[in-house]
Design an enzyme around this catalytic site. Sequence first.
Site, mmCIF file in Angstrom:
data_model
loop_
_atom_site.group_PDB
_atom_site.id
_atom_site.type_symbol
_atom_site.label_atom_id
_atom_site.label_comp_id
_atom_site.label_asym_id
_atom_site.label_seq_id
_atom_site.Cartn_x
_atom_site.Cartn_y
_atom_site.Cartn_z
ATOM 1 C CE LYS A 1 -4.430 0.636 0.020
ATOM 2 N NZ LYS A 1 -5.502 -0.282 -0.384
ATOM 3 C CG ASP B 1 -7.196 2.864 -1.206
ATOM 4 O OD1 ASP B 1 -7.539 1.670 -1.212
ATOM 5 O OD2 ASP B 1 -7.412 3.606 -0.217
ATOM 6 N N GLY C 1 -20.448 7.035 1.177
ATOM 7 C CA GLY C 1 -19.491 7.457 0.156
ATOM 8 C C GLY C 1 -20.169 7.739 -1.168
ATOM 9 N N GLY D 1 -17.666 7.897 -4.001
ATOM 10 C CA GLY D 1 -16.497 7.756 -4.882
ATOM 11 C C GLY D 1 -16.670 6.557 -5.790
ATOM 12 C CG ASN D 2 -13.900 3.692 -8.610
ATOM 13 O OD1 ASN D 2 -13.544 2.602 -8.178
ATOM 14 N ND2 ASN D 2 -14.192 3.900 -9.868
ATOM 15 C CB VAL D 3 -15.643 1.808 -3.707
ATOM 16 C CG1 VAL D 3 -16.254 0.596 -3.025
ATOM 17 C CG2 VAL D 3 -14.165 1.566 -3.993
ATOM 18 C CB ALA D 4 -20.037 4.772 -3.128
HETATM 19 N N1 GLU Z 1 -7.140 -0.074 -3.336
HETATM 20 C C1 GLU Z 1 -7.839 -1.248 -3.740
HETATM 21 C C2 GLU Z 1 -7.880 -2.217 -2.585
HETATM 22 O O1 GLU Z 1 -7.970 -1.800 -1.448
HETATM 23 C C3 GLU Z 1 -7.316 -1.833 -5.046
HETATM 24 C C4 GLU Z 1 -5.880 -2.190 -5.056
HETATM 25 C C5 GLU Z 1 -5.336 -2.644 -6.422
HETATM 26 O O2 GLU Z 1 -6.119 -2.719 -7.371
HETATM 27 O O3 GLU Z 1 -4.138 -2.900 -6.481
HETATM 28 O O4 GLU Z 1 -7.906 -3.398 -2.733
#
Ligand code: GLU
Length: 447
Positions: A124, A164, A236, A238-241
């Site tokens: 990360k 992220d 949220g 963003g992209n995930v929501a």
């Molecule tokens: N940030 C995302 C996660 O928490 C995706 C990470 C990625 O695609 O490498 O899994």
Amino acid sequence: MKTAEIMANLAAKHPGENEYLQAVQEVLESIEEVYNQHPEFEKAKIVERMVEPDRIFTFRVTWVDDKGEVQTNLGYRIQFNSAIGPYKGGLRFHKAVVPSMLKFLGFEQTFKNALTTLPMGGAKGGSDFDPVGKSNDEIMRFCQAFMTELWQCIGPDQDIPAGDVGVGGREIGYLYGMYKKLAREYNTGVLTGKGATWGGSILRPEATGFGALYFTQHLLHKAGKDIQGKKVALSGFGNVAWGAATKAKQLGAKVVAISGPDGVCEIPDGITDEMIAYMLEMRASNRNKVEDMATKFPGQAKFTAGKKAWSIPCDIALPCAFQNELSEDDAKELQKNGCWCCCEVSNMGCQPGAIHYFQNNGILFAPGKAVNAGGVATSGLEMTQNASHISWSAKEVDDKLHFIMESIHEQCVKYGTQPDGHVDYVKGANIAGFMKVATAMLEQGII
Ligand code: GLU
């Protein structure tokens, strides 16, 4: 396993790093029983090695804002574990980023990536750069400055960052542009989440949210329930929501709430396609205000300042924003208002008290490392496409994502089914991820 001793040692070496310690504690509690059945793990000190990152890079990032003022931020890349593959995990740009946050995320990523069935280690990174209120030019200059340091730490077979919180397709584009210039190498596999015309996988932007809903479907099916017609509250925008709202609606659920740092928007008749599309504009504006949804769609969305999505009556809660965003009190309020299922889409979105409350009160719960693994899994599929210089259709990627989420659910059931027949998804995900990483570490010797 001496959990208390390991935790005390870790706390002494990483003082005050509460999120990191919280993530490790949760995993150690779940795996203790299984670990004790494997003296070979104990002998090789697998847990003591697994809880520490392999290495941490910290660097200064200096850039010039639109007013001509010099700004300095800190940048990080934490390479956590490479037992099952090259380091892989996102970059987070958020004002609250500190090493503790990235260590917890890197630790979680290691287990999550192990669950995906693909060969990826855990990492990360990110920065305390705050994208809120920044112009597009400022975002570009920051990404370029960040990459002038990061590029030396990463590579397509070594460490592959992605997005992220605060890092989406636009940021990955700027980061890749500078990487290419510095490394003089045109291997798009060094980053995932790229644009679809230059190596990005179709469906990668949607994948975390889509995967989360596929997982939720399997969980509901196992419990003899169905998502059709159910009310969903999510946090949220963003992209995930966005991905989660899109798929929830496609599957016949009704998204009745989305939230942001400023408050919640209640959507009694359910989110529409226009509203879902507007979530993307809200994210790109860098204003970070969910109130914008109510301003744009008056009469359909009702904004309440200072309230969370968990105050809105629903069947299913989907935390999609940030760690520890759902407390024990929120869990109680959710249950009081009729909620009977929570699938954690954000990484460590629920506080330990909330998880225990769900588990002790018959509310279905699954942890982020299983639920949200579709994002990084599709990053893995992007790496495969890049390495073989091909690009799959949406159907090919979606079929593979379906298969992966089903397999993650099966692993949770295999390792998490309790004597009374119910599935403990926290245990299941942690034990399945741990067994894979621990076995690989053991087979590769003491390194
Ligand atoms: N940030 C995302 C996660 O928490 C995706 C990470 C990625 O695609 O490498 O899994």
